[in-house]
Design a protein around this motif. Sequence first.
Motif, mmCIF file in Angstrom:
data_model
loop_
_atom_site.group_PDB
_atom_site.id
_atom_site.type_symbol
_atom_site.label_atom_id
_atom_site.label_comp_id
_atom_site.label_asym_id
_atom_site.label_seq_id
_atom_site.Cartn_x
_atom_site.Cartn_y
_atom_site.Cartn_z
ATOM 1 N N ALA A 117 0.861 -1.188 0.000
ATOM 2 C CA ALA A 117 0.000 0.000 0.000
ATOM 3 C C ALA A 117 0.887 1.224 0.000
ATOM 4 C CB ALA A 117 -0.912 0.006 1.218
ATOM 5 N N SER A 121 3.310 0.123 -2.710
ATOM 6 C CA SER A 121 2.406 -0.546 -3.648
ATOM 7 C C SER A 121 3.170 -1.068 -4.850
ATOM 8 C CB SER A 121 1.329 0.430 -4.130
ATOM 9 O OG SER A 121 0.560 0.955 -3.073
ATOM 10 N N TRP A 253 0.206 -0.515 6.684
ATOM 11 C CA TRP A 253 -0.471 -0.426 5.397
ATOM 12 C C TRP A 253 -1.992 -0.374 5.506
ATOM 13 C CZ3 TRP A 253 2.714 -4.893 2.709
ATOM 14 C CH2 TRP A 253 4.022 -4.453 2.524
ATOM 15 N N GLN A 256 -3.588 2.842 4.531
ATOM 16 C CA GLN A 256 -3.096 3.493 3.318
ATOM 17 C C GLN A 256 -3.749 2.867 2.084
ATOM 18 O OE1 GLN A 256 1.248 4.177 3.077
ATOM 19 N NE2 GLN A 256 1.386 3.181 5.079
ATOM 20 N N PRO A 257 -4.121 3.672 1.104
ATOM 21 C CA PRO A 257 -4.675 3.105 -0.127
ATOM 22 C C PRO A 257 -3.570 2.545 -1.012
ATOM 23 C CG PRO A 257 -4.515 5.480 -0.321
ATOM 24 C CD PRO A 257 -4.110 5.149 1.090
ATOM 25 N N VAL A 258 -3.949 1.633 -1.890
ATOM 26 C CA VAL A 258 -3.032 1.168 -2.928
ATOM 27 C C VAL A 258 -2.787 2.307 -3.912
ATOM 28 C CG1 VAL A 258 -2.768 -0.459 -4.846
ATOM 29 C CG2 VAL A 258 -3.772 -1.226 -2.679
ATOM 30 N N ASP A 259 -1.563 2.434 -4.385
ATOM 31 C CA ASP A 259 -1.194 3.492 -5.321
ATOM 32 C C ASP A 259 -2.170 3.514 -6.505
ATOM 33 O OD1 ASP A 259 0.130 4.980 -7.445
ATOM 34 O OD2 ASP A 259 1.999 4.759 -6.315
ATOM 35 N N VAL A 273 -6.055 -7.912 -4.222
ATOM 36 C CA VAL A 273 -5.247 -7.075 -3.340
ATOM 37 C C VAL A 273 -4.807 -7.942 -2.178
ATOM 38 C CG1 VAL A 273 -5.209 -5.061 -1.851
ATOM 39 C CG2 VAL A 273 -6.473 -4.983 -4.005
ATOM 40 N N GLY A 275 -2.006 -7.826 0.908
ATOM 41 C CA GLY A 275 -0.954 -7.135 1.629
ATOM 42 C C GLY A 275 -0.019 -8.054 2.373
#
Length: 278
Positions: A117, A121, A253, A256-259, A273, A275
Amino acid sequence: MTADVTPESAGWDYSGLRIVDLPPEGTFCWDTGADEVVVVPLVGSVTVDADGERADLAGRTSVFAGPTDVAYVPRDSTLTLTSTPGGRFALATARARRRLPFCHVPVAQVQVELRGAGACSRQVNNFATPDVLEADRIIACEVLTPGGNWSSYPPHKHDEQRPGESVLEEIYYYEVARGGPAYQRVYGTDARPIDVLREVRSGDVVLIPYGWHGPSIAAPGYDLYYLNVMAGPGARSWLICDDPAHAWIRGTWADQPVDPRLPFTPDDPAPAVDGERR
């Protein structure tokens, strides 16, 4: 042929990699011997022939243009690549005990994941991992990292952390968008010291015989691609463990958003997705 890594040249026992550049209408022939092979189009399409079996790989225009179909060629085969448009093709290899069937893995079967993330990411295209491809020893996938992000982080290694147990020999092959630089860190333990921080560019290869590796750093403005090839003496398994000194980073993470620059391919708008994997 550009990169040519064999177990003998690397000083280990299992993993290998050859990068083959073909002109239009070009042909490459090779006896696989004791190696099982995964043919990965980096740029261009190619026909793979091996002892009466055939796969027409559609390939792609760039490693940043999405995943590709691949072909698995068993050991003790006569392999021929033929490319009408020409291109660049990776032959990921591992010393194999068993001779398994020839196999075409279509792009629809490639498992595309988004891992990490925020600035960690990255996108992983799984085409020769244990859950996608039946093979004897080889594990191979490719990782795409947007400029400014870190991959292979937290640092990790591929062994069971007990003396005498198996270690995966790993090869990283890199391509960097727009001719830019990237960086790779590899370090060991007190018992097995190694300490490398290397600038890498398109066409470079880093060998990782053991130890912690990561991060793989994409410089701002320069997207990073690398092909992972792994094999070892034990079970065909990732054997992944984080460096305990840095494992806590994974817990940051969750918020936090994924790029948003991922995925690199517009053809797969909703990859998995995950992590937990690297």
